[in-house]
Write a protein that holds these residues in place. Structure first.
Motif, short mmCIF file in Angstrom:
data_model
loop_
_atom_site.label_atom_id
_atom_site.label_comp_id
_atom_site.label_asym_id
_atom_site.label_seq_id
_atom_site.Cartn_x
_atom_site.Cartn_y
_atom_site.Cartn_z
N PHE A 48 -2.68 40.26 30.28
CA PHE A 48 -3.25 39.04 29.50
C PHE A 48 -4.26 38.77 30.65
O PHE A 48 -5.42 38.13 30.09
N LEU A 49 -4.04 38.49 31.93
CA LEU A 49 -5.02 38.34 32.84
C LEU A 49 -6.22 39.07 32.76
O LEU A 49 -7.31 38.45 32.94
N LEU A 50 -6.05 40.09 32.50
CA LEU A 50 -7.24 41.24 32.65
C LEU A 50 -7.90 40.99 31.41
O LEU A 50 -9.26 41.00 31.26
N ASN A 51 -7.60 39.82 30.30
CA ASN A 51 -8.40 40.03 29.16
C ASN A 51 -9.03 38.35 29.35
O ASN A 51 -9.50 38.12 28.37
N ARG A 71 2.37 32.10 21.52
CA ARG A 71 1.11 31.98 20.78
C ARG A 71 -0.19 32.12 21.89
O ARG A 71 -1.08 32.70 21.51
N ALA A 72 -0.12 31.71 23.09
CA ALA A 72 -1.22 31.72 24.21
C ALA A 72 -1.45 33.11 24.08
O ALA A 72 -2.64 33.44 24.25
N ALA A 73 -0.32 33.94 24.38
CA ALA A 73 -0.76 35.24 24.76
C ALA A 73 -1.58 36.11 23.53
O ALA A 73 -2.39 36.93 23.75
N VAL A 74 -1.07 35.57 22.36
CA VAL A 74 -1.82 36.35 21.18
C VAL A 74 -3.15 35.90 21.19
O VAL A 74 -4.01 36.72 20.94
N GLU A 75 -3.37 34.66 21.43
CA GLU A 75 -4.89 34.05 21.19
C GLU A 75 -5.74 34.78 22.66
O GLU A 75 -6.90 35.07 22.24
N ILE A 76 -5.11 35.06 23.57
CA ILE A 76 -5.97 35.57 24.61
C ILE A 76 -6.23 36.85 24.47
O ILE A 76 -7.35 37.56 24.57
N CYS A 77 -5.28 37.59 23.84
CA CYS A 77 -5.52 38.98 23.47
C CYS A 77 -6.36 39.36 22.31
O CYS A 77 -7.02 40.35 22.06
N ARG A 78 -6.38 38.40 21.29
CA ARG A 78 -7.04 38.56 20.22
C ARG A 78 -8.41 38.60 20.34
O ARG A 78 -9.46 39.10 19.75
N GLN A 79 -8.91 37.73 21.29
CA GLN A 79 -10.55 37.61 21.55
C GLN A 79 -11.05 38.79 22.35
O GLN A 79 -12.18 38.86 22.67
N ARG A 80 -10.03 39.65 22.87
CA ARG A 80 -10.69 40.98 23.60
C ARG A 80 -10.26 42.21 22.96
O ARG A 80 -11.01 43.17 23.37
N LEU A 81 -9.28 42.41 22.34
CA LEU A 81 -8.59 43.45 21.82
C LEU A 81 -9.30 44.14 20.80
O LEU A 81 -9.71 43.05 20.08
N ALA A 86 -8.67 50.29 23.85
CA ALA A 86 -8.20 49.28 23.38
C ALA A 86 -8.67 47.96 23.59
O ALA A 86 -8.88 47.06 22.96
N GLY A 87 -9.44 47.84 24.86
CA GLY A 87 -9.88 46.60 25.26
C GLY A 87 -9.53 45.89 26.57
O GLY A 87 -9.89 44.82 26.78
N PHE A 88 -8.53 46.58 27.04
CA PHE A 88 -7.69 45.97 28.19
C PHE A 88 -8.63 46.13 29.36
O PHE A 88 -8.62 45.10 30.36
N LEU A 89 -9.40 47.26 29.62
CA LEU A 89 -10.16 47.68 30.67
C LEU A 89 -11.78 47.87 30.07
O LEU A 89 -11.75 48.21 29.08
N ASP A 90 -12.46 47.85 30.85
CA ASP A 90 -14.12 47.97 30.43
C ASP A 90 -14.47 49.43 31.02
O ASP A 90 -15.19 50.08 30.34
#
Length: 235
Positions: free
Chosen positions: A108-111, A138-148, A171-175
């Motif tokens: 999640f921090l990666l995102n 829920r917080a993890a869901v929103e963090i990942c939603r905006q990047r994956l 997937a979007g975890f890394l660039d």
């Protein structure tokens, strides 16, 4: 008490390295030290690099505390997602140099940072909460939603899919993923490029582009905390 976060600032680039000698769990002490290191970096650096020890970015939250439940678990979760929110809002560019495994909260921090470079290899990037019997916060869901990407978002959240570094880029975890020996130099090169950004324009644009994600995260954190507090009262 042994320091878990090593801090070095050279040429306006602050490097924060997590190293607990093991898997870099995001324990209360680790989270507190990361917060202190970010305070220092915000005051004296132009760009931040967040990294871990060789082969490990982080194994996520301290499971012994998480599984123990109670106030200690609630406070650790809140501190972890507080760190995530801070990184999303952080006024300076932040580069993650992902040395290896990034599990659960670490993924999640990666995102939450601005640019992510990962070391290629037999490393796992995964949000494995549902395999542990934990409903995804829920917080993890929103963090990942905006990047994956949308299809990977559902596979990562609901199916706990394990991604290789190359798969994490898709997937979007890394660039980007580079050879392990090139990780440090690549992350530093990306950070050096970001020194050319106008600080105020970067900070204001970051908040503008992440406005909806941050609003959703604030609401999600409040809902998660209310639910956990209610469980604690009822236990």
């Amino acid at each position: 008490m042994t320091s878990l976060v090593k801090y070095l600032c050279e040429d306006s680039i602050a490097t924060l390295m997590m190293d607990d000698g093991k898997v870099n769990v995001l324990s209360p002490q680790m989270l507190a030290e990361l917060g202190g290191a970010l305070d220092k970096a915000e005051a004296e650096a132009g760009v931040v690099i967040l990294t871990g020890r060789e082969g490990r970015f982080s194994g996520g939250f301290d499971l012994s505390i998480l599984q123990g439940g109670g106030r200690a678990a609630i406070d650790m979760l809140d501190a972890g997602f507080g760190l995530a929110e801070r990184l999303l809002r952080f006024p300076k560019p932040v580069v993650a140099a992902c040395n290896g495994h990034a599990i659960a909260m670490a993924s999640f921090l990666l995102n939450c940072v601005d640019y992510r470079v990962g070391a290629a290899g037999a490393y796992r990037i995964t949000a494995n909460e549902v395999t542990l019997g934990l409903t995804m916060p829920r917080a993890a869901v929103e963090i990942c939603r905006q990047r994956l990407t949308p299809s990977h978002f559902h596979r990562a959240m609901g199916l706990a899919e394990v991604f290789s570094p190359a798969g994490a880029v898709e997937a979007g975890f890394l660039d980007e993923a580079v050879e392990p020996g090139e990780l440090g130099s690549t992350a530093h090169a990306r950070a050096s490029q970001m020194l050319a950004l106008d600080p105020q324009a970067h900070a204001e644009t970051k908040l503008r582009t992440r406005e909806h994600a941050l609003d959703a995260l604030v609401a999600a954190r409040a809902a998660d905390n209310a639910e956990l507090e209610q469980r604690l009262i009822g236990s």
